[in-house]
Motif scaffolding. Structure first.
Motif, PDB file in Angstrom:
ATOM      1  N   THR A  99       2.925  16.420   1.339  1.00  0.00           N
ATOM      2  CA  THR A  99       3.896  16.666   1.225  1.00  0.00           C
ATOM      3  C   THR A  99       5.326  15.822   0.439  1.00  0.00           C
ATOM      4  N   GLU A 100       6.024  15.960   0.788  1.00  0.00           N
ATOM      5  CA  GLU A 100       7.085  14.655   0.300  1.00  0.00           C
ATOM      6  C   GLU A 100       6.939  14.205   1.037  1.00  0.00           C
TER       7      GLU A 100
ATOM      8  N   ARG B 158       9.618  11.990  -9.528  1.00  0.00           N
ATOM      9  CA  ARG B 158      10.671  11.943  -9.951  1.00  0.00           C
ATOM     10  C   ARG B 158      10.322   9.865 -10.463  1.00  0.00           C
ATOM     11  N   VAL B 159      11.643  10.157 -11.806  1.00  0.00           N
ATOM     12  CA  VAL B 159      10.746   8.313 -12.392  1.00  0.00           C
ATOM     13  C   VAL B 159      11.995   7.602 -10.996  1.00  0.00           C
TER      14      VAL B 159
ATOM     15  N   LEU C 136       9.284   3.336 -13.585  1.00  0.00           N
ATOM     16  CA  LEU C 136       8.375   4.043 -13.170  1.00  0.00           C
ATOM     17  C   LEU C 136       8.314   5.937 -13.460  1.00  0.00           C
ATOM     18  N   ASP C 137       7.559   6.682 -14.758  1.00  0.00           N
ATOM     19  CA  ASP C 137       7.388   7.221 -14.690  1.00  0.00           C
ATOM     20  C   ASP C 137       6.926   8.009 -14.199  1.00  0.00           C
ATOM     21  N   PRO C 138       6.592   8.249 -13.428  1.00  0.00           N
ATOM     22  CA  PRO C 138       4.954   8.991 -12.473  1.00  0.00           C
ATOM     23  C   PRO C 138       4.721  10.685 -12.866  1.00  0.00           C
TER      24      PRO C 138
ATOM     25  N   MET D 258       7.362   1.034  -4.828  1.00  0.00           N
ATOM     26  CA  MET D 258       8.814   1.851  -5.400  1.00  0.00           C
ATOM     27  C   MET D 258       9.464   3.001  -4.490  1.00  0.00           C
ATOM     28  N   GLN D 259       8.697   4.039  -4.158  1.00  0.00           N
ATOM     29  CA  GLN D 259       9.084   5.020  -3.433  1.00  0.00           C
ATOM     30  C   GLN D 259       9.651   4.698  -2.158  1.00  0.00           C
TER      31      GLN D 259
END
Length: 243
Positions: free
Chosen positions: A132-133, A141-142, A150-152, A178-179
């Motif tokens: 989960t998140e 998300r971008v 970054l565009d996952p 980055m997240q």
């Protein structure tokens, strides 16, 4: 057992008996498996029909696995799992530096090989199972930090609108950093959430992926500022903004 993928694998190893054993096991796991016993034969197959993943032995007569990997990168963006001898630490690092996604020591158990393959294919697709998140799931998300985007979802990375050519492992390391920009992430956490396995003794995979990321970011950043910081004894930290 239900399989979500019919991924095509190419085994490259000069041991026909090992290839036959691994092919049988992986076929039962739901994969389409082909095997060749030399680097040159692998080049012929790859030119005709690239697979979804390559399992590549390092030590082969003639052209070695490292030499083959060097020819493949960067013109062919197929994930590579190296098979190495237990004493070949330098070869593992060289392979990762040349663009391999991960490595596994020989002799290996077919079940562990299958688990590594599943992990690589899963992160190439941008997902990581049922995490989960809140548990640190792979971002959907971008992500953006100044000129770096970054565009996952599309598996695309750009800097100043120019594409960054990253391996699947490099992409996921950068996306996870980055997240969690501003946080210090341990190598244990990065290995678990990015490579989908536990960190082992003398494991340099994350270090090498971070090193390659730094080189690629430095090559495109005009100011040469360092985005990924090493926090000694703790791990790595992505710098949110250079302004």
């Amino acid at each position: 057992m239900q399989h979500q993928t019919q991924a095509r694998l190419l085994l490259v190893d000069d041991d026909p008996e090992l290839c036959a054993m691994l092919s049988e096991y992986l076929s039962h796991e739901g994969y389409q498996v082909a095997s060749v016993h030399s680097a040159q034969a692998a080049l012929d197959v790859l030119q005709a029909s690239p697979p979804d993943l390559i399992v590549l032995d390092i030590m082969m007569p003639g052209m070695s696995g490292l030499e083959l990997l060097q020819q493949l990168r960067p013109r062919l963006d197929v994930p590579v799992l190296m098979l190495t001898g237990r004493g070949e630490a330098i070869d593992r690092i060289l392979g990762l530096e040349m663009g391999a996604d991960d490595y596994l020591s020989k002799p290996c158990h077919p079940r562990e090989l299958s688990a590594r393959i599943k992990a690589i294919l899963r992160r190439c697709a941008g997902g990581n199972g049922e995490r989960t998140e809140e548990a640190g799931a792979f971002p959907r998300r971008v992500l953006q930090a100044d000129n770096l985007v970054l565009d996952p979802g599309q598996r695309e990375a750009t800097y100043d609108h120019e594409p960054l050519h990253l391996t699947s492992a490099e992409f996921n390391v950068l996306a996870y950093l980055m997240q969690h920009a501003g946080q210090v992430l341990s190598k244990e956490d990065l290995t678990r959430w990015v490579l989908h396995r536990e960190l082992t003794a003398y494991d340099r995979a994350i270090d090498v992926h971070v090193s390659r990321l730094r080189q690629k970011l430095a090559a495109v950043a005009a100011d040469g500022a360092e985005r990924i910081k090493t926090v000694r004894g703790q791990g790595y930290q992505f710098v949110r903004s250079l302004a």
